[in-house]
Design a protein around this motif. Structure first.
Motif, PDB file in Angstrom:
ATOM      1  N   LYS A   6       0.842  -1.219  -0.284  1.00 12.84           N
ATOM      2  CA  LYS A   6      -0.028  -0.154   0.085  1.00 12.84           C
ATOM      3  C   LYS A   6       0.786   1.255  -0.074  1.00 12.84           C
ATOM      4  O   LYS A   6       1.772   1.336   0.670  1.00 12.84           O
ATOM      5  N   SER A   7       0.538   2.169  -0.920  1.00 14.82           N
ATOM      6  CA  SER A   7       1.172   3.479  -1.042  1.00 14.82           C
ATOM      7  C   SER A   7       0.816   4.317   0.397  1.00 14.82           C
ATOM      8  O   SER A   7      -0.251   4.154   0.876  1.00 14.82           O
ATOM      9  N   ASN A   8       1.673   5.326   0.705  1.00 16.43           N
ATOM     10  CA  ASN A   8       1.269   6.301   1.760  1.00 16.43           C
ATOM     11  C   ASN A   8       0.739   7.520   1.136  1.00 16.43           C
ATOM     12  O   ASN A   8       1.528   8.628   1.380  1.00 16.43           O
ATOM     13  N   HIS A   9      -0.363   7.431   0.146  1.00 20.33           N
ATOM     14  CA  HIS A   9      -0.673   8.559  -0.500  1.00 20.33           C
ATOM     15  C   HIS A   9      -1.649   9.440   0.273  1.00 20.33           C
ATOM     16  O   HIS A   9      -2.773   9.222   1.019  1.00 20.33           O
ATOM     17  N   ILE A  10      -0.973  10.721   0.839  1.00 20.05           N
ATOM     18  CA  ILE A  10      -1.666  11.427   2.002  1.00 20.05           C
ATOM     19  C   ILE A  10      -2.970  12.092   1.629  1.00 20.05           C
ATOM     20  O   ILE A  10      -3.775  12.383   2.325  1.00 20.05           O
ATOM     21  N   GLY A  11      -3.158  12.364   0.030  1.00 19.28           N
ATOM     22  CA  GLY A  11      -4.221  12.925  -0.420  1.00 19.28           C
ATOM     23  C   GLY A  11      -5.532  11.977  -0.002  1.00 19.28           C
ATOM     24  O   GLY A  11      -6.439  12.445   0.301  1.00 19.28           O
ATOM     25  N   ARG A  12      -5.414  10.554  -0.224  1.00 18.17           N
ATOM     26  CA  ARG A  12      -6.146   9.962  -0.150  1.00 18.17           C
ATOM     27  C   ARG A  12      -6.890   9.686   1.497  1.00 18.17           C
ATOM     28  O   ARG A  12      -7.846   9.623   1.763  1.00 18.17           O
ATOM     29  N   LYS A  13      -5.786   9.842   2.277  1.00 18.20           N
ATOM     30  CA  LYS A  13      -5.989   9.857   3.848  1.00 18.20           C
ATOM     31  C   LYS A  13      -6.844  10.954   3.853  1.00 18.20           C
ATOM     32  O   LYS A  13      -7.966  11.035   4.821  1.00 18.20           O
ATOM     33  N   ILE A  14      -6.388  12.273   3.406  1.00 19.84           N
ATOM     34  CA  ILE A  14      -7.290  13.374   3.775  1.00 19.84           C
ATOM     35  C   ILE A  14      -8.776  13.254   3.293  1.00 19.84           C
ATOM     36  O   ILE A  14      -9.580  13.732   4.180  1.00 19.84           O
ATOM     37  N   SER A  15      -9.006  12.622   2.166  1.00 21.02           N
ATOM     38  CA  SER A  15     -10.175  12.528   1.480  1.00 21.02           C
ATOM     39  C   SER A  15     -11.154  11.613   2.686  1.00 21.02           C
ATOM     40  O   SER A  15     -12.168  11.766   2.996  1.00 21.02           O
ATOM     41  N   ARG A  16     -10.256  10.356   3.102  1.00 20.49           N
ATOM     42  CA  ARG A  16     -10.966   9.534   3.789  1.00 20.49           C
ATOM     43  C   ARG A  16     -11.489  10.067   5.109  1.00 20.49           C
ATOM     44  O   ARG A  16     -12.543  10.009   5.609  1.00 20.49           O
ATOM     45  N   ILE A  17     -10.645  10.715   5.717  1.00 17.76           N
ATOM     46  CA  ILE A  17     -10.910  11.576   7.106  1.00 17.76           C
ATOM     47  C   ILE A  17     -11.867  12.457   6.830  1.00 17.76           C
ATOM     48  O   ILE A  17     -12.923  12.637   7.739  1.00 17.76           O
ATOM     49  N   LEU A  42      -5.506  18.680  -4.075  1.00 24.75           N
ATOM     50  CA  LEU A  42      -5.002  18.175  -2.860  1.00 24.75           C
ATOM     51  C   LEU A  42      -5.060  16.697  -2.447  1.00 24.75           C
ATOM     52  O   LEU A  42      -4.296  15.882  -2.262  1.00 24.75           O
ATOM     53  N   GLU A  43      -6.391  16.274  -2.565  1.00 20.39           N
ATOM     54  CA  GLU A  43      -6.774  15.027  -2.210  1.00 20.39           C
ATOM     55  C   GLU A  43      -6.264  13.957  -3.453  1.00 20.39           C
ATOM     56  O   GLU A  43      -6.224  12.826  -3.106  1.00 20.39           O
ATOM     57  N   ASN A  44      -5.662  14.363  -4.462  1.00 17.10           N
ATOM     58  CA  ASN A  44      -5.167  13.648  -5.353  1.00 17.10           C
ATOM     59  C   ASN A  44      -3.596  13.704  -5.339  1.00 17.10           C
ATOM     60  O   ASN A  44      -2.905  13.038  -5.945  1.00 17.10           O
ATOM     61  N   SER A  45      -3.033  14.401  -4.415  1.00 14.85           N
ATOM     62  CA  SER A  45      -1.518  14.593  -4.439  1.00 14.85           C
ATOM     63  C   SER A  45      -1.056  13.299  -3.421  1.00 14.85           C
ATOM     64  O   SER A  45      -1.558  13.143  -2.295  1.00 14.85           O
ATOM     65  N   GLU A  46      -0.008  12.811  -3.820  1.00 14.22           N
ATOM     66  CA  GLU A  46       0.419  11.620  -2.927  1.00 14.22           C
ATOM     67  C   GLU A  46       1.386  12.315  -1.868  1.00 14.22           C
ATOM     68  O   GLU A  46       1.490  11.566  -0.831  1.00 14.22           O
ATOM     69  N   THR A  47       1.782  13.458  -1.953  1.00 12.37           N
ATOM     70  CA  THR A  47       2.571  14.219  -0.934  1.00 12.37           C
ATOM     71  C   THR A  47       2.194  15.680  -0.679  1.00 12.37           C
ATOM     72  O   THR A  47       1.787  16.282  -1.605  1.00 12.37           O
ATOM     73  N   ASP A  51       3.713  22.146   6.228  1.00 18.01           N
ATOM     74  CA  ASP A  51       3.140  23.534   6.662  1.00 18.01           C
ATOM     75  C   ASP A  51       1.649  23.195   6.304  1.00 18.01           C
ATOM     76  O   ASP A  51       0.614  23.452   7.126  1.00 18.01           O
ATOM     77  N   ARG A  52       1.264  22.795   5.064  1.00 12.43           N
ATOM     78  CA  ARG A  52      -0.156  22.931   4.274  1.00 12.43           C
ATOM     79  C   ARG A  52      -0.608  21.535   4.968  1.00 12.43           C
ATOM     80  O   ARG A  52      -1.865  21.787   5.324  1.00 12.43           O
ATOM     81  N   LEU A  53      -0.033  20.489   5.341  1.00 13.33           N
ATOM     82  CA  LEU A  53      -0.500  19.403   5.984  1.00 13.33           C
ATOM     83  C   LEU A  53      -0.945  19.604   7.311  1.00 13.33           C
ATOM     84  O   LEU A  53      -2.042  19.304   7.902  1.00 13.33           O
ATOM     85  N   ALA A  54      -0.303  20.583   8.222  1.00  6.49           N
ATOM     86  CA  ALA A  54      -0.801  21.024   9.539  1.00  6.49           C
ATOM     87  C   ALA A  54      -1.859  21.826   9.317  1.00  6.49           C
ATOM     88  O   ALA A  54      -2.981  21.610  10.264  1.00  6.49           O
ATOM     89  N   GLU A  55      -2.116  22.806   8.406  1.00 10.02           N
ATOM     90  CA  GLU A  55      -3.422  23.494   8.216  1.00 10.02           C
ATOM     91  C   GLU A  55      -4.543  22.627   7.977  1.00 10.02           C
ATOM     92  O   GLU A  55      -5.591  22.696   8.336  1.00 10.02           O
TER      93      GLU A  55
END
Length: 139
Positions: A6-17, A42-47, A51-55
């Motif tokens: 499984k990839s660590n796709h942060i955009g998908r995690k944002i979308s899911r949450i 953003l939700e399609n971005s893998e990384t 700073d943006r992630l904290a926001e």
């Protein structure tokens, strides 16, 4: 299904949450002061930069670590273990469960965030009405 593939796709995690919090892209965009299209990208971005992630994490009401470490399997396991971790098929429900936060505090936090979002949406609508009234007045 191996977790190693499984990839660590942060955009998908944002979308899911965001979806689990029953929040639309528009609402997240409003909370971040951006557009729905930006959230979609953003939700399609893998990384995403830290700073943006904290926001985004703040707007979603989670920590950056929770966002980075989120997985559907962990969420399912959490709820499965919450339902019955006593080994007695639910007869002693709650005896081994501990809560690391005050649920009332979380409810108040969610209410405050929703109230702020609602106030921003109302202000945006007032601004639109004022703008349209000015256009009509000028004619």
């Amino acid at each position: 299904m191996s977790t190693l593939t499984k990839s660590n796709h942060i955009g998908r995690k944002i979308s899911r949450i965001r979806e689990l919090r029953d929040m639309k892209q528009e609402a997240l965009a409003q909370a971040l002061g951006t557009s729905q299209q930006t959230i979609s990208a953003l939700e399609n971005s893998e990384t995403i930069d830290d700073d943006r992630l904290a926001e985004v994490a703040k707007a979603l009401g989670v920590s950056v670590e929770a966002l980075k470490n989120f997985s559907d399997e962990a969420a399912i396991n959490f709820f499965n273990n919450f339902y019955d971790n006593s080994g007695s098929h639910g007869t002693n429900f709650g005896t081994n469960n501990t809560c690391n936060f005050n649920p009332l505090d979380k409810l108040v936090e969610a209410y405050d965030e929703n109230k702020k979002l609602y106030e921003r949406l109302v202000q945006a609508e007032k601004d639109k009405v004022e703008f349209l009234q000015n256009i009509l007045k000028d004619k």
